[in-house]
Structures are given as C-alpha cells and as structure tokens.
Design a protein around this motif. Structure first.
Motif, PDB file in Angstrom:
ATOM      1  N   LYS A  38       2.961  16.050 -15.156  1.00  0.00           N
ATOM      2  CA  LYS A  38       3.166  14.786 -15.863  1.00  0.00           C
ATOM      3  C   LYS A  38       2.466  13.644 -15.138  1.00  0.00           C
ATOM      4  N   HIS A  39       2.319  12.547 -15.855  1.00  0.00           N
ATOM      5  CA  HIS A  39       1.611  11.375 -15.335  1.00  0.00           C
ATOM      6  C   HIS A  39       2.089  10.973 -13.936  1.00  0.00           C
ATOM      7  N   MET A  40       3.362  10.728 -13.781  1.00  0.00           N
ATOM      8  CA  MET A  40       3.865  10.244 -12.490  1.00  0.00           C
ATOM      9  C   MET A  40       3.793  11.313 -11.403  1.00  0.00           C
ATOM     10  N   GLU A  41       3.867  12.572 -11.770  1.00  0.00           N
ATOM     11  CA  GLU A  41       3.683  13.639 -10.785  1.00  0.00           C
ATOM     12  C   GLU A  41       2.258  13.593 -10.237  1.00  0.00           C
ATOM     13  N   VAL A  43       0.282  10.908 -10.203  1.00  0.00           N
ATOM     14  CA  VAL A  43       0.185   9.686  -9.398  1.00  0.00           C
ATOM     15  C   VAL A  43       0.769   9.936  -8.009  1.00  0.00           C
ATOM     16  N   ASP A  44       1.943  10.540  -7.958  1.00  0.00           N
ATOM     17  CA  ASP A  44       2.588  10.819  -6.672  1.00  0.00           C
ATOM     18  C   ASP A  44       1.748  11.757  -5.812  1.00  0.00           C
ATOM     19  N   HIS A  54      -0.799   2.938  -5.211  1.00  0.00           N
ATOM     20  CA  HIS A  54      -0.202   3.190  -6.519  1.00  0.00           C
ATOM     21  C   HIS A  54      -1.095   2.720  -7.667  1.00  0.00           C
ATOM     22  N   ASN A  58      -2.564   5.296 -10.346  1.00  0.00           N
ATOM     23  CA  ASN A  58      -2.109   5.142 -11.722  1.00  0.00           C
ATOM     24  C   ASN A  58      -3.286   4.931 -12.671  1.00  0.00           C
TER      25      ASN A  58
END
Length: 73
Positions: A38-41, A43-44, A54, A58
């Motif tokens: 997923k997107h935030m995974e 990014v992390d 960040h 992002n």
C-alpha cells in the motif's frame, strides 16, 4: 517560449535526485519491486531503508502509483 513550472509530485524530482544521488527511474523501480504494498507502506520503506524524507517519499510513491494506474487503463 514559455516555461511552465512543474507542479505536483514531479516538482520534487530534481531535489530527490540531487539529495539521494539516484535517478527517479531507479526509485520507481524500487517502489514497483515492492508491489502490491500500500501507499504508506511504500513511503515507510523509502523512509526507513533509504533515509528519504516523508515529503520526497510520498511524492515519489504517489507519482509512481498514479502513473502505473493510468498505464493499466
């Protein structure tokens, strides 16, 4: 001759390449290698494993996901 200012996530690309020393295509390949995360995974991942800030992470993930979604249509 008009020079339109780049807007959106791609506006970060020159500073990403300069700061992290790799072309955007390398970063996009790295993001794609971790699909279907997923997107935030994603990014992390860029933040924790590559020291990316960040905003840069992002922008890169958003641009890559949007481009790949558009290409699939």
């Amino acid at each position: 001759m008009t020079t339109e200012k780049i807007k959106g996530p791609a506006s970060y690309f020159p500073s990403i390449e300069k700061k992290y020393g790799r072309p955007i295509s390398d970063w996009q390949a790295l993001v794609r290698k971790h699909y279907p995360a997923k997107h935030m995974e994603l990014v992390d991942l860029l933040k924790s494993e590559h020291g990316m800030g960040h905003g840069h992470a992002n922008a890169l993930v958003a641009y890559t996901l949007a481009g790949d979604k558009q290409a699939a249509v």
